[in-house]
Design an enzyme around this catalytic site. Structure first.
Site, short mmCIF file in Angstrom:
data_model
loop_
_atom_site.label_atom_id
_atom_site.label_comp_id
_atom_site.label_asym_id
_atom_site.label_seq_id
_atom_site.Cartn_x
_atom_site.Cartn_y
_atom_site.Cartn_z
CG HIS A 166 -18.03 1.98 19.90
ND1 HIS A 166 -17.64 3.39 20.63
CD2 HIS A 166 -16.72 1.71 19.64
CE1 HIS A 166 -16.51 3.51 20.79
NE2 HIS A 166 -16.02 2.72 20.09
CG ASP B 94 -14.34 2.53 16.66
OD1 ASP B 94 -15.25 1.80 16.47
OD2 ASP B 94 -14.23 3.38 17.34
CD GLU B 95 -12.31 4.13 20.57
OE1 GLU B 95 -11.42 4.93 21.31
OE2 GLU B 95 -13.53 4.45 20.63
CB ALA B 96 -13.60 -4.16 19.83
CG HIS B 97 -10.46 -0.96 24.13
ND1 HIS B 97 -9.33 -1.05 23.00
CD2 HIS B 97 -10.63 0.43 24.28
CE1 HIS B 97 -9.16 0.02 22.55
NE2 HIS B 97 -9.85 0.99 23.08
#
Ligand code: ACM
Length: 531
Positions: free
Chosen positions: A278, A341-344
């Site tokens: 993000h 979060d969501e550190a894909h």
């Protein structure tokens, strides 16, 4: 000294009540031009108080009502000023705030007294000549004040003078929160909201005893806080928003203004810089933060999971430390939220390496780490906060962290996310966690929602509002009301006083209040709103 003052005050109030009671069997007849509304019943309040004992008395606010603030309780004069400010526009009364009197002549009015309660607990006593809020802290006074406001007719929330008789139902309320943490999150990154818009929301959430405002200050689409050592974060990284809408950012002075405005309403700001994913706005602002040294373009879509700080570069940690240091210095509250979060696009080993380097920096600058529950797999120090945003059921990683001493704030996406659509017709919001009507937001238990997390590890609840589709205060209000009060009640009220039929009825009474305030609420068909 404080005890002497307190007991003297209690004596004054007791004397005033006893002396005046026999003479006040019937309140003075209201002037003919004024409308008398059916009084609110004691306890018709959101969140529901722990204990409510009505009496036959009625207190009437008049042009001669005075607010007395006990000087032995720090913050009581500010609380009195806040109460007066809340009641003046609709009543037109001056409502001066004084230290309590030591004679009986003027000992009728609203008293904010220093009692033996702890934390946010308070007692509210309404009699014919006196309203007394007793608390051990200014936060307790504020909680009592929010209750008191809801006991006045709904027109008290009008911004202009209304010709009414301002009655308050008599009796005693004894109240205290179930959970210490009751938060609202506002995403100012996907769309930017001005200081005035944030302050408007603070006023609205404080009414429901929400005591933390989590500001999501940076994401792929925008960096919203001035960092003086990295100025392009805000000036360039903050220049746009989702859909190419205009961006913006808070100077540190403006952020300080928000923090103080919140503090003055018993709300603590929790700033979030989402890391290591993000982060497109930061990566776009400084090419040297990218592994390949090339800055990506600014991003105005609503995708997630494509950006990552460069975990192997030393400058990444200089950047993060500078941001944490500057943010910690302008944040009086205890928490600093680092996202996670969501550190894909960050390989798992890099993610852990990054967090193991960054978590100590939060402590170094005197803050307790907070993050989305994903970051709990990096095993932050005991006492760190993990914000649960899943769908409920068992979660081994969150359970292990809770058992190792992490504190869990419950913000399940399918219950507490205020950006989820109410139903298929909802013009705003997203639906990846499903539709969430008011009853869905209300009927779940934060203490048992995630299997394996002991109730003792749950520090509270939060209602996040992500702003991909939210652009105005009217949009914020449509999504937050009436669901924010549902989450606030789950955070504040004892399980013994929760229940949909009761909440539905008490929530309905908020409708006229929101109309008076100009709050653009969603008129859910699940709630019997008064005409
Ligand atoms: C989140 O909704 N990605 C925390």
């Amino acid at each position: 000294m404080a005890i002497l003052v307190r007991s003297a005050l209690s004596a004054v109030v007791a004397l005033a009540v006893t002396a005046l009671m026999p003479a006040t069997a019937a309140p003075a007849a209201p002037p003919p031009a004024r409308t008398v509304l059916a009084p609110v019943a004691l306890g018709d309040v959101v969140p529901a108080p722990v204990s409510v004992t009505p009496s036959a008395a009625t207190f009437t606010l008049t042009s001669s009502t005075v607010i007395f603030a006990d000087p032995s309780l720090a913050g009581s004069a500010q609380a009195g000023g806040y109460l007066a400010g809340a009641l003046r526009p609709a009543t037109g009364f001056s409502l001066p705030v004084f230290p309590p009197p030591y004679g009986l002549a003027t000992a009728a009015g609203i008293f904010l007294l220093h009692g033996s309660q702890t934390g946010e607990a308070y007692q509210l006593d309404v009699a014919a000549q006196t309203v007394v809020i007793t608390a051990g802290t200014s936060a307790g006074l504020f909680a009592g004040i929010q209750t008191l406001r809801q006991l006045l007719p709904a027109a008290i929330d009008s911004p202009t003078r209304q010709a009414l008789t301002w009655t308050i139902p008599g009796g005693r309320i004894t109240d205290a929160p179930r959970f210490a943490y009751r938060g609202a999150m506002l995403d100012v990154a996907r769309h930017f909201f001005t200081v005035a818009q944030v302050e408007r929301y603070i006023d609205q959430i404080a009414r429901y005893k929400v005591n933390y405002l989590h500001l999501h200050l940076a994401d792929d689409q925008g960096w919203r806080i001035e960092i003086t050592s990295w100025p392009r974060l805000a000036t360039y990284g903050g220049s746009t928003a989702v859909g190419g809408d205009s961006g913006g950012y808070y100077t540190q002075a403006q952020y300080g203004e928000i923090v103080r405005y919140a503090q003055a309403r018993s709300v603590t700001v929790v700033p979030e810089i989402d890391l290591p994913g993000h982060t497109n706005a930061a990566l776009a602002s400084y090419p040297e933060l990218n592994c390949d040294g090339v800055a990506p373009p600014l991003y105005t879509g609503i995708g997630v999971g494509f950006s990552s700080l460069c975990v192997s570069k030393p400058i990444t940690y200089q950047f993060v430390e500078d941001v944490i240091r500057e943010l910690a210095a302008i944040t009086p509250g205890p928490y600093l939220h680092i996202g996670g979060d969501e550190a894909h696009s960050t390989p798992e080993s890099d993610y852990l390496q990054f967090l193991h380097a960054v978590l100590p920096l939060v402590g170094k600058y005197g803050k307790t780490a907070d993050g989305w529950h994903d970051y709990l797999k990096a095993a932050p120090a005991a006492g760190a906060v993990g914000e649960y945003w899943g769908f409920g059921g068992p979660d081994a990683s969150v359970a292990a962290a809770a058992q190792a001493g992490s504190r869990i704030v419950m913000a399940p996406a399918n219950r507490a996310y205020l950006d989820m659509k109410y139903d298929a017709n909802c013009p705003l919001g997203l639906s990846w966690a499903g539709y969430t009507e008011v009853r869905d937001a209300y009927e779940w238990d934060p203490a048992t929602y995630v299997g394996g997390v002991p109730a003792s590890a749950v520090s509270g609840v939060e209602a996040p509002l992500w702003s991909e589709t939210i652009r105005t205060s009217a949009d914020i209000e449509y999504m937050a009301f009436p669901r924010l009060p549902a989450i606030a009640e789950l955070g504040w009220s004892a399980p013994s006083v929760l229940g949909w039929p009761s909440f539905q009825r008490r929530l309905a009474l908020q409708g006229p209040r929101w109309r008076a305030q100009g709050v653009n609420f969603y008129p859910s068909p699940q709630v019997p709103w008064p005409a």
